[in-house]
Design a protein around this motif. Structure first.
Motif, PDB file in Angstrom:
ATOM      1  N   GLU A  85      -5.568  -2.675  -2.979  1.00 21.01           N
ATOM      2  CA  GLU A  85      -4.637  -1.987  -2.090  1.00 21.01           C
ATOM      3  C   GLU A  85      -3.300  -2.041  -2.806  1.00 21.01           C
ATOM      4  OE1 GLU A  85      -4.888  -0.542   1.001  1.00 21.01           O
ATOM      5  OE2 GLU A  85      -6.748  -1.333   1.858  1.00 21.01           O
ATOM      6  N   GLY A  86      -2.489  -1.020  -2.622  1.00 16.25           N
ATOM      7  CA  GLY A  86      -1.175  -1.067  -3.248  1.00 16.25           C
ATOM      8  C   GLY A  86      -0.582   0.321  -3.345  1.00 16.25           C
ATOM      9  N   GLY A  87       0.655   0.356  -3.791  1.00 21.30           N
ATOM     10  CA  GLY A  87       1.313   1.648  -3.962  1.00 21.30           C
ATOM     11  C   GLY A  87       2.693   1.436  -4.527  1.00 21.30           C
ATOM     12  N   TYR A 141       8.064  13.379  -2.188  1.00 15.56           N
ATOM     13  CA  TYR A 141       6.717  13.812  -2.578  1.00 15.56           C
ATOM     14  C   TYR A 141       5.688  12.750  -2.215  1.00 15.56           C
ATOM     15  CZ  TYR A 141       8.157  17.912  -5.226  1.00 15.56           C
ATOM     16  OH  TYR A 141       8.643  19.133  -5.593  1.00 15.56           O
ATOM     17  N   ASP A 142       4.577  13.194  -1.638  1.00 16.73           N
ATOM     18  CA  ASP A 142       3.388  12.350  -1.554  1.00 16.73           C
ATOM     19  C   ASP A 142       2.595  12.626  -2.830  1.00 16.73           C
ATOM     20  OD1 ASP A 142       0.830  11.303  -1.164  1.00 16.73           O
ATOM     21  OD2 ASP A 142       0.893  11.607   1.009  1.00 16.73           O
ATOM     22  N   SER A 143       2.691  11.691  -3.780  1.00 19.11           N
ATOM     23  CA  SER A 143       2.013  11.821  -5.072  1.00 19.11           C
ATOM     24  C   SER A 143       0.798  10.905  -5.143  1.00 19.11           C
ATOM     25  CB  SER A 143       2.966  11.461  -6.214  1.00 19.11           C
ATOM     26  OG  SER A 143       4.121  12.250  -6.166  1.00 19.11           O
ATOM     27  N   ALA A 144       0.251  10.576  -3.960  1.00 13.81           N
ATOM     28  CA  ALA A 144      -0.873   9.625  -3.894  1.00 13.81           C
ATOM     29  C   ALA A 144      -2.016  10.020  -4.823  1.00 13.81           C
ATOM     30  CB  ALA A 144      -1.379   9.506  -2.459  1.00 13.81           C
ATOM     31  N   HIS A 145      -2.196  11.330  -5.046  1.00 13.68           N
ATOM     32  CA  HIS A 145      -3.315  11.800  -5.882  1.00 13.68           C
ATOM     33  C   HIS A 145      -2.918  11.999  -7.339  1.00 13.68           C
ATOM     34  CE1 HIS A 145      -5.258  13.948  -2.149  1.00 13.68           C
ATOM     35  NE2 HIS A 145      -5.151  12.653  -2.009  1.00 13.68           N
ATOM     36  N   ALA A 146      -1.656  11.784  -7.667  1.00 15.83           N
ATOM     37  CA  ALA A 146      -1.142  12.355  -8.921  1.00 15.83           C
ATOM     38  C   ALA A 146      -0.735  11.330  -9.972  1.00 15.83           C
ATOM     39  CB  ALA A 146       0.022  13.290  -8.610  1.00 15.83           C
ATOM     40  N   THR A 189      -9.700   3.609  -4.141  1.00 17.12           N
ATOM     41  CA  THR A 189     -10.384   4.870  -4.440  1.00 17.12           C
ATOM     42  C   THR A 189      -9.570   5.788  -5.347  1.00 17.12           C
ATOM     43  OG1 THR A 189      -9.421   5.816  -2.461  1.00 17.12           O
ATOM     44  CG2 THR A 189     -11.637   4.893  -2.256  1.00 17.12           C
ATOM     45  N   LYS A 190      -8.359   5.404  -5.670  1.00 26.90           N
ATOM     46  CA  LYS A 190      -7.507   6.309  -6.441  1.00 26.90           C
ATOM     47  C   LYS A 190      -7.730   6.131  -7.957  1.00 26.90           C
ATOM     48  CE  LYS A 190      -5.314   8.060  -2.787  1.00 26.90           C
ATOM     49  NZ  LYS A 190      -5.541   7.429  -1.520  1.00 26.90           N
ATOM     50  N   VAL A 191      -7.211   7.062  -8.740  1.00 25.23           N
ATOM     51  CA  VAL A 191      -7.403   7.067 -10.198  1.00 25.23           C
ATOM     52  C   VAL A 191      -6.946   5.733 -10.817  1.00 25.23           C
ATOM     53  CG1 VAL A 191      -6.589   8.124 -12.350  1.00 25.23           C
ATOM     54  CG2 VAL A 191      -7.284   9.570 -10.433  1.00 25.23           C
ATOM     55  N   ASN A 226       0.856  -1.200   0.000  1.00 27.85           N
ATOM     56  CA  ASN A 226       0.000   0.000   0.000  1.00 27.85           C
ATOM     57  C   ASN A 226       0.886   1.242   0.000  1.00 27.85           C
ATOM     58  OD1 ASN A 226       0.539   0.840   2.831  1.00 27.85           O
ATOM     59  ND2 ASN A 226      -0.600  -1.017   3.341  1.00 27.85           N
ATOM     60  N   GLY A 227       0.270   2.376  -0.254  1.00 27.54           N
ATOM     61  CA  GLY A 227       1.037   3.612  -0.373  1.00 27.54           C
ATOM     62  C   GLY A 227       1.653   4.053   0.935  1.00 27.54           C
ATOM     63  N   HIS A 228       0.908   3.878   2.027  1.00 24.38           N
ATOM     64  CA  HIS A 228       1.434   4.335   3.307  1.00 24.38           C
ATOM     65  C   HIS A 228       2.712   3.587   3.695  1.00 24.38           C
ATOM     66  CE1 HIS A 228       1.511   6.146   7.249  1.00 24.38           C
ATOM     67  NE2 HIS A 228       1.904   4.965   7.656  1.00 24.38           N
ATOM     68  N   SER A 229       2.694   2.267   3.561  1.00 24.68           N
ATOM     69  CA  SER A 229       3.905   1.484   3.885  1.00 24.68           C
ATOM     70  C   SER A 229       5.065   1.912   3.004  1.00 24.68           C
ATOM     71  CB  SER A 229       3.663  -0.008   3.672  1.00 24.68           C
ATOM     72  OG  SER A 229       2.626  -0.441   4.489  1.00 24.68           O
ATOM     73  N   SER A 266       9.149   9.715  -4.842  1.00 24.58           N
ATOM     74  CA  SER A 266       7.719  10.023  -4.826  1.00 24.58           C
ATOM     75  C   SER A 266       6.942   8.763  -4.490  1.00 24.58           C
ATOM     76  CB  SER A 266       7.235  10.523  -6.187  1.00 24.58           C
ATOM     77  OG  SER A 266       7.774  11.786  -6.466  1.00 24.58           O
ATOM     78  N   MET A 267       5.879   8.943  -3.714  1.00 26.64           N
ATOM     79  CA  MET A 267       4.998   7.815  -3.396  1.00 26.64           C
ATOM     80  C   MET A 267       3.672   7.977  -4.132  1.00 26.64           C
ATOM     81  SD  MET A 267       2.025   7.026  -1.661  1.00 26.64           S
ATOM     82  CE  MET A 267       1.743   8.075  -0.245  1.00 26.64           C
ATOM     83  N   PHE A 268       3.235   6.901  -4.797  1.00 23.96           N
ATOM     84  CA  PHE A 268       1.903   6.860  -5.404  1.00 23.96           C
ATOM     85  C   PHE A 268       1.083   5.799  -4.679  1.00 23.96           C
ATOM     86  CE2 PHE A 268       4.661   8.622  -8.576  1.00 23.96           C
ATOM     87  CZ  PHE A 268       3.886   9.545  -9.266  1.00 23.96           C
ATOM     88  N   SER A 269      -0.165   6.136  -4.381  1.00 27.26           N
ATOM     89  CA  SER A 269      -1.069   5.147  -3.775  1.00 27.26           C
ATOM     90  C   SER A 269      -1.898   4.489  -4.855  1.00 27.26           C
ATOM     91  CB  SER A 269      -2.003   5.832  -2.780  1.00 27.26           C
ATOM     92  OG  SER A 269      -3.090   4.961  -2.474  1.00 27.26           O
ATOM     93  N   PHE A 270      -2.036   3.147  -4.745  1.00 28.70           N
ATOM     94  CA  PHE A 270      -2.906   2.396  -5.655  1.00 28.70           C
ATOM     95  C   PHE A 270      -4.118   1.873  -4.890  1.00 28.70           C
ATOM     96  CE2 PHE A 270       1.220   0.877  -8.022  1.00 28.70           C
ATOM     97  CZ  PHE A 270       1.449   2.172  -8.459  1.00 28.70           C
ATOM     98  N   VAL A 316      -4.008  12.153   6.331  1.00 24.47           N
ATOM     99  CA  VAL A 316      -3.155  12.033   7.522  1.00 24.47           C
ATOM    100  C   VAL A 316      -1.937  11.123   7.319  1.00 24.47           C
ATOM    101  CG1 VAL A 316      -4.486  10.145   8.567  1.00 24.47           C
ATOM    102  CG2 VAL A 316      -3.236  11.773  10.030  1.00 24.47           C
ATOM    103  N   SER A 317      -2.016  10.224   6.352  1.00 20.36           N
ATOM    104  CA  SER A 317      -0.919   9.304   6.069  1.00 20.36           C
ATOM    105  C   SER A 317       0.420  10.020   5.874  1.00 20.36           C
ATOM    106  CB  SER A 317      -1.275   8.507   4.803  1.00 20.36           C
ATOM    107  OG  SER A 317      -0.174   7.827   4.290  1.00 20.36           O
ATOM    108  N   THR A 318       0.408  11.136   5.158  1.00 18.87           N
ATOM    109  CA  THR A 318       1.632  11.902   4.879  1.00 18.87           C
ATOM    110  C   THR A 318       2.397  12.185   6.173  1.00 18.87           C
ATOM    111  OG1 THR A 318       0.292  13.103   3.256  1.00 18.87           O
ATOM    112  CG2 THR A 318       2.510  13.956   3.678  1.00 18.87           C
TER     113      THR A 318
END
Ligand SMILES: *Cc1c(COP(=O)(O)O)cnc(C)c1O
Length: 366
Positions: A190-192, A154-159, A183-185, A57-60, A176-180, A85-87
């Motif tokens: 779960e993933g990142g 960078y927290d790029s979870a949204h990008a 709910t993400k694009v 996941n992105g947070h890990s 940079s971190m991307f969240s998968f 809040v994860s950031t």
């Protein structure tokens, strides 16, 4: 049926079944299997970045980025209070101290003009967020980081899929971190991932996601387990095949909101950024209750009474949350404080219809 702020994109069931068929033959379910390797390659191509490492996941992934950089305990990281809040939890859980910097009024990203005042001999890094997929002032931030010898995470979870000046957004900064998340694009349920330029980090991340084990089965890190499995990688391979269509569908809804809501007194829409290719991840609207005549909360209540659920992304500001408020509070970040009280995200996902958007806008304006 109710309309939620988001809805997960899904491939056709047949497409997914076909993708997981090989797993039932090989019985290779996790531990960097062939689908994992293929997804890692495709994500790196799509994001136009030199290196990608996948995670559970992105947070890990974010915590592992800090672990890899190995800063002295208690070092300071300058970040934004206007994020998920994860950031900030990732900073604290890595034994580091968050230092909150205020944001810009129009695109809600870290204000580079306010960073330098917060730097001292304990500062080791800056962690900005491309919030809603809006691109941070990457050049100004890089300039500051270079002058003070700081890392940028960078927290790029949204990008996911966002580009700036034709370059993948994950190619800026050190990591940079991307969240998968679902709910993400783009998602893998779960993933990142982490994206980065330093080749040496490839091996370090491989170990940090797998108990610190190296090829000789010896262990050189106090690491945990953050590996992505093959079923999630399969979902990712299906979704990345369809990603252009998902983004195109979001764009249709996004632009309809723009048409309906632009030039309304008291509604601040998301700033158009120059030289940015967007991913249409969120539709934030900041409400000025005096000018508009209704508050953010009144609008959300009105929508909810019709089964339509926007969200207060992001409220409260992180420095006002229970675990942070006693040490921090938002008095030093007045813009983040005021934006968080007045901003909402309207429903936006691949599959929301123009009619539904019209309906939502009529309720807001009516
Ligand atoms: C979703 C999100 C995360 C966390 O990612 P997960 O994959 O859910 O762990 C971190 N930061 C931001 C800004 C997010 O939106």
């Amino acid at each position: 049926m109710s309309i939620l702020v988001t809805r997960s994109s899904m491939p056709d069931l047949d497409e997914y079944l076909k993708m997981i068929e090989s797993i039932f033959t090989s019985r290779w379910l996790t531990n960097m299997g062939p689908l994992h390797q293929e997804l890692q390659k495709q994500v790196s191509d799509f994001l136009q970045v030199p290196y990608v490492s996948l995670f559970v996941n992105g947070h890990s992934a974010l915590e592992i980025a800090y672990q890899a950089l190995d800063f002295p305990e208690g070092s300071e990281v300058i970040t934004t209070p206007f994020t998920f809040v994860s950031t900030v939890n990732a900073i604290v859980r890595s034994g580091l101290k968050p230092v909150f910097c205020d944001i810009k009024n129009d695109d809600y990203t870290l204000d580079p003009a306010k960073i330098e005042n917060l730097i001292n001999e304990n500062t080791v890094a800056i962690s900005p967020v491309h919030v809603y997929g809006n691109v941070c002032d990457v050049e100004a931030i890089e300039d500051i980081a270079n002058r003070y010898n700081l890392k940028i995470i960078y927290d790029s979870a949204h990008a996911f899929g966002v580009q700036y000046k034709g370059k993948g957004i994950g190619s800026f900064g050190d990591i940079s971190m991307f969240s998968f998340h679902a709910t993400k694009v783009f998602h893998t349920i779960e993933g990142g991932c982490l994206t980065f330029r330093d080749k040496n980090l490839v091996n370090i991340f491989d170990r940090l996601k797998d108990f610190g084990l190296d090829s000789s089965a010896d262990v050189s890190y106090f690491a945990g387990n953050a590996k992505m499995d093959e079923f999630r990688a399969a979902m990712g391979l299906c979704n990345i095949k369809n990603i252009d269509e998902y983004i195109k569908n979001r764009k249709l809804a996004y632009e309809r909101y723009d048409e309906k809501l632009e030039n309304i007194s008291g509604l601040q829409l998301n700033k158009e950024q120059k030289l940015v290719k967007k991913n249409y991840a969120y539709y934030p609207v900041c409400v000025n209750p005096n000018k508009f005549g209704k508050s953010r909360d009144e609008i959300l209540d009105r929508l909810a009474s019709r089964g339509i659920f926007g969200r207060k992304y992001f409220y409260p500001a992180i420095n006002d949350m229970k675990v942070y408020i006693n040490t921090y509070g938002s008095s030093n970040t007045p813009i983040a404080k005021s934006i968080s009280k007045n901003i909402m995200c309207l429903p936006l996902y691949d599959g929301i219809s123009v009619n539904q958007v019209d309906n939502i806008c009529d309720l807001i304006l009516g």
